[in-house]
Design a protein around this motif. Structure first.
Motif, PDB file in Angstrom:
ATOM      1  N   SER A 184      20.596  12.145   4.877  1.00  0.00           N
ATOM      2  CA  SER A 184      19.809  13.045   4.012  1.00  0.00           C
ATOM      3  C   SER A 184      18.375  12.556   3.854  1.00  0.00           C
ATOM      4  CB  SER A 184      20.483  13.189   2.640  1.00  0.00           C
ATOM      5  OG  SER A 184      21.772  13.730   2.777  1.00  0.00           O
ATOM      6  N   LEU A 185      17.735  12.268   4.980  1.00  0.00           N
ATOM      7  CA  LEU A 185      16.375  11.748   4.994  1.00  0.00           C
ATOM      8  C   LEU A 185      15.367  12.868   5.201  1.00  0.00           C
ATOM      9  CD1 LEU A 185      17.014   8.734   7.404  1.00  0.00           C
ATOM     10  CD2 LEU A 185      16.805   8.624   4.911  1.00  0.00           C
ATOM     11  N   PRO A 186      14.114  12.639   4.802  1.00  0.00           N
ATOM     12  CA  PRO A 186      13.053  13.569   5.212  1.00  0.00           C
ATOM     13  C   PRO A 186      12.831  13.455   6.710  1.00  0.00           C
ATOM     14  CG  PRO A 186      12.116  11.644   4.129  1.00  0.00           C
ATOM     15  CD  PRO A 186      13.605  11.534   3.963  1.00  0.00           C
ATOM     16  N   PRO A 187      12.181  14.434   7.331  1.00  0.00           N
ATOM     17  CA  PRO A 187      11.981  14.392   8.783  1.00  0.00           C
ATOM     18  C   PRO A 187      11.285  13.112   9.252  1.00  0.00           C
ATOM     19  CG  PRO A 187      11.484  16.570   7.960  1.00  0.00           C
ATOM     20  CD  PRO A 187      11.691  15.698   6.747  1.00  0.00           C
ATOM     21  N   LYS A 188      11.699  12.641  10.409  1.00  0.00           N
ATOM     22  CA  LYS A 188      11.078  11.487  11.029  1.00  0.00           C
ATOM     23  C   LYS A 188       9.909  11.937  11.902  1.00  0.00           C
ATOM     24  CE  LYS A 188      13.845   8.230   9.555  1.00  0.00           C
ATOM     25  NZ  LYS A 188      13.334   7.161   8.649  1.00  0.00           N
ATOM     26  N   VAL A 189       8.928  11.051  12.052  1.00  0.00           N
ATOM     27  CA  VAL A 189       7.818  11.268  12.978  1.00  0.00           C
ATOM     28  C   VAL A 189       8.056  10.400  14.203  1.00  0.00           C
ATOM     29  CG1 VAL A 189       5.328  11.106  13.341  1.00  0.00           C
ATOM     30  CG2 VAL A 189       6.221  11.779  11.096  1.00  0.00           C
ATOM     31  N   ARG A 228       0.819  -1.220   0.000  1.00  0.00           N
ATOM     32  CA  ARG A 228       0.000   0.000   0.000  1.00  0.00           C
ATOM     33  C   ARG A 228       0.852   1.268   0.000  1.00  0.00           C
ATOM     34  NH1 ARG A 228      -3.036  -3.537  -0.769  1.00  0.00           N
ATOM     35  NH2 ARG A 228      -5.219  -3.738  -0.085  1.00  0.00           N
ATOM     36  N   ASP A 229       2.148   1.109  -0.228  1.00  0.00           N
ATOM     37  CA  ASP A 229       3.057   2.252  -0.140  1.00  0.00           C
ATOM     38  C   ASP A 229       2.849   2.972   1.187  1.00  0.00           C
ATOM     39  OD1 ASP A 229       5.081   3.937  -0.982  1.00  0.00           O
ATOM     40  OD2 ASP A 229       3.729   5.318  -2.020  1.00  0.00           O
ATOM     41  N   ALA A 230       2.713   2.184   2.255  1.00  0.00           N
ATOM     42  CA  ALA A 230       2.373   2.713   3.573  1.00  0.00           C
ATOM     43  C   ALA A 230       3.632   3.039   4.376  1.00  0.00           C
ATOM     44  CB  ALA A 230       1.526   1.700   4.352  1.00  0.00           C
ATOM     45  N   LEU A 231       3.489   3.986   5.303  1.00  0.00           N
ATOM     46  CA  LEU A 231       4.533   4.254   6.276  1.00  0.00           C
ATOM     47  C   LEU A 231       4.620   3.082   7.250  1.00  0.00           C
ATOM     48  CD1 LEU A 231       3.673   7.959   7.204  1.00  0.00           C
ATOM     49  CD2 LEU A 231       5.259   7.163   5.434  1.00  0.00           C
ATOM     50  N   VAL A 232       5.760   2.962   7.914  1.00  0.00           N
ATOM     51  CA  VAL A 232       5.941   1.964   8.959  1.00  0.00           C
ATOM     52  C   VAL A 232       6.463   2.666  10.209  1.00  0.00           C
ATOM     53  CG1 VAL A 232       7.242  -0.064   9.709  1.00  0.00           C
ATOM     54  CG2 VAL A 232       6.326   0.038   7.388  1.00  0.00           C
ATOM     55  N   PHE A 233       5.845   2.371  11.351  1.00  0.00           N
ATOM     56  CA  PHE A 233       6.326   2.837  12.650  1.00  0.00           C
ATOM     57  C   PHE A 233       6.812   1.633  13.436  1.00  0.00           C
ATOM     58  CE2 PHE A 233       3.762   6.331  11.310  1.00  0.00           C
ATOM     59  CZ  PHE A 233       4.285   7.456  11.944  1.00  0.00           C
ATOM     60  N   LEU A 234       7.980   1.736  14.021  1.00  0.00           N
ATOM     61  CA  LEU A 234       8.500   0.706  14.916  1.00  0.00           C
ATOM     62  C   LEU A 234       8.360   1.208  16.334  1.00  0.00           C
ATOM     63  CD1 LEU A 234      11.711  -0.377  12.970  1.00  0.00           C
ATOM     64  CD2 LEU A 234       9.388  -1.324  12.833  1.00  0.00           C
ATOM     65  N   ASP A 235       7.632   0.459  17.142  1.00  0.00           N
ATOM     66  CA  ASP A 235       7.293   0.898  18.497  1.00  0.00           C
ATOM     67  C   ASP A 235       8.161   0.168  19.515  1.00  0.00           C
ATOM     68  OD1 ASP A 235       4.788   2.630  19.503  1.00  0.00           O
ATOM     69  OD2 ASP A 235       5.309   1.154  21.040  1.00  0.00           O
ATOM     70  N   ILE A 236       8.594   0.901  20.537  1.00  0.00           N
ATOM     71  CA  ILE A 236       9.476   0.355  21.566  1.00  0.00           C
ATOM     72  C   ILE A 236       8.801   0.423  22.930  1.00  0.00           C
ATOM     73  CG2 ILE A 236      11.676   0.618  22.759  1.00  0.00           C
ATOM     74  CD1 ILE A 236      12.838   1.809  20.241  1.00  0.00           C
ATOM     75  N   GLN A 237       8.695  -0.741  23.594  1.00  0.00           N
ATOM     76  CA  GLN A 237       8.247  -0.847  24.984  1.00  0.00           C
ATOM     77  C   GLN A 237       9.448  -1.364  25.773  1.00  0.00           C
ATOM     78  OE1 GLN A 237       4.906  -3.555  24.763  1.00  0.00           O
ATOM     79  NE2 GLN A 237       3.620  -2.104  23.649  1.00  0.00           N
ATOM     80  N   VAL A 238      10.127  -0.505  26.508  1.00  0.00           N
ATOM     81  CA  VAL A 238      11.455  -0.848  27.012  1.00  0.00           C
ATOM     82  C   VAL A 238      11.453  -1.765  28.235  1.00  0.00           C
ATOM     83  CG1 VAL A 238      12.503   1.248  26.094  1.00  0.00           C
ATOM     84  CG2 VAL A 238      11.616   1.243  28.446  1.00  0.00           C
ATOM     85  N   GLY A 239      10.355  -1.827  29.010  1.00  0.00           N
ATOM     86  CA  GLY A 239      10.404  -2.583  30.252  1.00  0.00           C
ATOM     87  C   GLY A 239      11.445  -1.987  31.183  1.00  0.00           C
ATOM     88  N   PHE A 240      12.402  -2.816  31.634  1.00  0.00           N
ATOM     89  CA  PHE A 240      13.494  -2.333  32.463  1.00  0.00           C
ATOM     90  C   PHE A 240      14.731  -1.963  31.639  1.00  0.00           C
ATOM     91  CE2 PHE A 240      11.333  -4.568  36.067  1.00  0.00           C
ATOM     92  CZ  PHE A 240      11.199  -3.445  36.878  1.00  0.00           C
ATOM     93  N   SER A 241      14.620  -2.039  30.330  1.00  0.00           N
ATOM     94  CA  SER A 241      15.699  -1.574  29.468  1.00  0.00           C
ATOM     95  C   SER A 241      15.558  -0.055  29.286  1.00  0.00           C
ATOM     96  CB  SER A 241      15.663  -2.298  28.127  1.00  0.00           C
ATOM     97  OG  SER A 241      16.778  -1.952  27.332  1.00  0.00           O
ATOM     98  N   PRO A 282      13.615   5.939   4.443  1.00  0.00           N
ATOM     99  CA  PRO A 282      12.834   7.193   4.473  1.00  0.00           C
ATOM    100  C   PRO A 282      11.422   7.037   5.011  1.00  0.00           C
ATOM    101  CG  PRO A 282      14.021   6.987   2.404  1.00  0.00           C
ATOM    102  CD  PRO A 282      14.169   5.663   3.111  1.00  0.00           C
ATOM    103  N   HIS A 283      10.800   5.883   4.827  1.00  0.00           N
ATOM    104  CA  HIS A 283       9.393   5.721   5.197  1.00  0.00           C
ATOM    105  C   HIS A 283       9.191   5.069   6.560  1.00  0.00           C
ATOM    106  CE1 HIS A 283      10.441   1.766   3.734  1.00  0.00           C
ATOM    107  NE2 HIS A 283       9.262   1.277   4.036  1.00  0.00           N
ATOM    108  N   VAL A 284      10.271   4.811   7.307  1.00  0.00           N
ATOM    109  CA  VAL A 284      10.167   4.148   8.599  1.00  0.00           C
ATOM    110  C   VAL A 284      10.344   5.173   9.716  1.00  0.00           C
ATOM    111  CG1 VAL A 284      11.120   2.387  10.134  1.00  0.00           C
ATOM    112  CG2 VAL A 284      10.988   1.961   7.661  1.00  0.00           C
ATOM    113  N   HIS A 285       9.402   5.160  10.667  1.00  0.00           N
ATOM    114  CA  HIS A 285       9.359   6.144  11.747  1.00  0.00           C
ATOM    115  C   HIS A 285       9.326   5.421  13.087  1.00  0.00           C
ATOM    116  CE1 HIS A 285       8.663   9.351   8.762  1.00  0.00           C
ATOM    117  NE2 HIS A 285       8.024   8.390   8.116  1.00  0.00           N
ATOM    118  N   LEU A 286       9.155   6.149  14.183  1.00  0.00           N
ATOM    119  CA  LEU A 286       9.351   5.575  15.506  1.00  0.00           C
ATOM    120  C   LEU A 286       8.185   5.858  16.434  1.00  0.00           C
ATOM    121  CD1 LEU A 286      11.375   4.188  17.525  1.00  0.00           C
ATOM    122  CD2 LEU A 286      12.177   6.495  18.071  1.00  0.00           C
ATOM    123  N   GLY A 287       7.883   4.905  17.308  1.00  0.00           N
ATOM    124  CA  GLY A 287       6.948   5.103  18.416  1.00  0.00           C
ATOM    125  C   GLY A 287       7.618   4.661  19.710  1.00  0.00           C
ATOM    126  N   ILE A 288       7.365   5.387  20.796  1.00  0.00           N
ATOM    127  CA  ILE A 288       7.891   4.992  22.113  1.00  0.00           C
ATOM    128  C   ILE A 288       6.742   5.030  23.109  1.00  0.00           C
ATOM    129  CG2 ILE A 288      10.253   5.684  21.627  1.00  0.00           C
ATOM    130  CD1 ILE A 288       9.782   8.249  23.206  1.00  0.00           C
TER     131      ILE A 288
END
Length: 356
Positions: A261-266, A187-200, A216-222
């Motif tokens: 040289s990436l576009p801004p991350k979300v 779907r030419d979709a963005l991807v967010f990788l989410d982090i649940q750290v626990g005790f890390s 370029p299309h991969v972003h982050l969630g915390i």
């Protein structure tokens, strides 16, 4: 805290202990949590130091039109008269910024679990068809802002057990992240990788994902909910991130953006209580990163509106998000999910939408 907020927090805590840790994290492969046995981390050294090895001679990125950017921020402020929104003195993002020009509509979950969210609940073909319908609905509800699809994948999951290193978290294998990338490509979709750290910590977990975040299309969630700063494991108490934690994440992402040289991350930061984000006014905004505070509590419309107003509206950082729960928003019956029109009336107007 007022009665409505107290009731909502109680609902969230009940929902956390009952549906997330004793059922929501149930794995489709082993009948239990997404454990280290079912989600082995890659061999040490398999993650390249992308920042250190990249070409550092890239040209200075260009900015975007300040007038058009400010105009879109004013629209998102939705008539706010308190002076909180839009956030003043925020940096102008570099070219290629997604927000506030597009509304991101994301499906959340983990491929190992049918009960952590819609992303892993349905087979990919059915899941993408359902995502298509949600994106189309948002494009109908708000014709002024294009809605685009995203997959929000929990790449590091909180655990109810300590694991080999006592960190109460499991790192998903890179092969699973590759699978999410392949599904998103359909779907030419963005991807967010989410982090649940626990005790890390974010310092330990975030750099491991650089191989993907430099795309370029991969972003982050915390997720502050599962950032445990004391001796209680995830699920026993709601955790938190401080401004220092969030600033580490934005600084790390900004460095990736500059070097590659990436576009801004979300960056999406989950929140549904006062304590989940501490020292919000000390969060540093950067032109390379766009910060979204995502209201991800569940419950009836009145509770969700109150939580959004209390914890998101009153403590502005940059952008806001809103989460729908296909099941938990209906608890207890006969509650209903909020309508798109109701969400669009919120102040400020959410620009990131998530479904679990």
């Amino acid at each position: 805290m007022n009665t409505m907020s107290t009731r909502y927090l109680r609902l969230c805590l009940v929902g956390l202990s009952l549906s997330l840790f004793f059922s929501a994290c149930q794995s489709t492969t082993n009948g239990g949590y997404v454990t280290e046995a079912s989600a082995q981390e890659p061999v040490d050294g398999s993650v390249q130091d992308s920042v250190a090895t990249a070409d550092t001679t890239a040209a200075e990125p260009l900015g975007i039109d300040a007038a058009s950017y400010q105009a879109k921020l004013e629209v998102l402020a939705n008539g706010d008269t308190t002076g909180r929104w839009p956030v003043a003195d925020q940096p102008l993002p570099h070219q290629g910024a997604i927000l506030p020009y597009k509304r991101i509509v994301a499906f959340y979950g983990n491929l190992y679990s049918a009960r952590m969210g819609i992303l892993g609940e349905l087979p990919p073909k059915e899941m993408l068809a359902k995502l298509d319908k949600e994106v189309a609905a948002w494009n109908t509800a708000d014709t002024a802002t294009e809605a685009i699809p995203a997959l929000h994948y929990i790449a590091v999951t909180a655990q109810g057990s300590a694991g080999r290193d006592g960190k109460y978290r499991a790192r998903m294998p890179f092969s699973q992240i590759d699978s999410v990338l392949r599904i998103a490509e359909k779907r030419d979709a963005l991807v967010f990788l989410d982090i649940q750290v626990g005790f890390s910590t974010l310092e330990a977990e975030l750099p491991r994902l650089d191989t993907f975040l430099r795309m370029p299309h991969v972003h982050l969630g915390i997720d502050p909910e599962f950032s445990m700063k004391d001796d209680l494991p995830p699920g026993k108490r709601i955790g938190h991130f401080s401004a220092a934690d969030i600033n580490f994440a934005t600084a790390h992402l900004a460095e990736l953006v500059r070097v590659h040289s990436l576009p801004p991350k979300v960056l999406v930061v989950h929140r549904f209580t006062q304590g989940m984000v501490k020292n919000y006014d000390q969060v540093t905004l950067r032109p390379e990163v766009q910060v979204v505070i995502d209201m991800d509590g569940w419950g009836a419309p009145a509770l969700k509106k109150n939580t959004y107003h209390t914890y998101v509206f009153r403590e502005p950082i940059q952008f806001t998000g809103f989460k729908f729960f296909y099941k938990n928003d209906l608890i207890p019956t006969p509650h209903r999910m909020m309508t798109l029109e109701e969400v669009l009336k919120l102040t400020p107007q959410p620009i990131y939408i998530q479904y679990q």
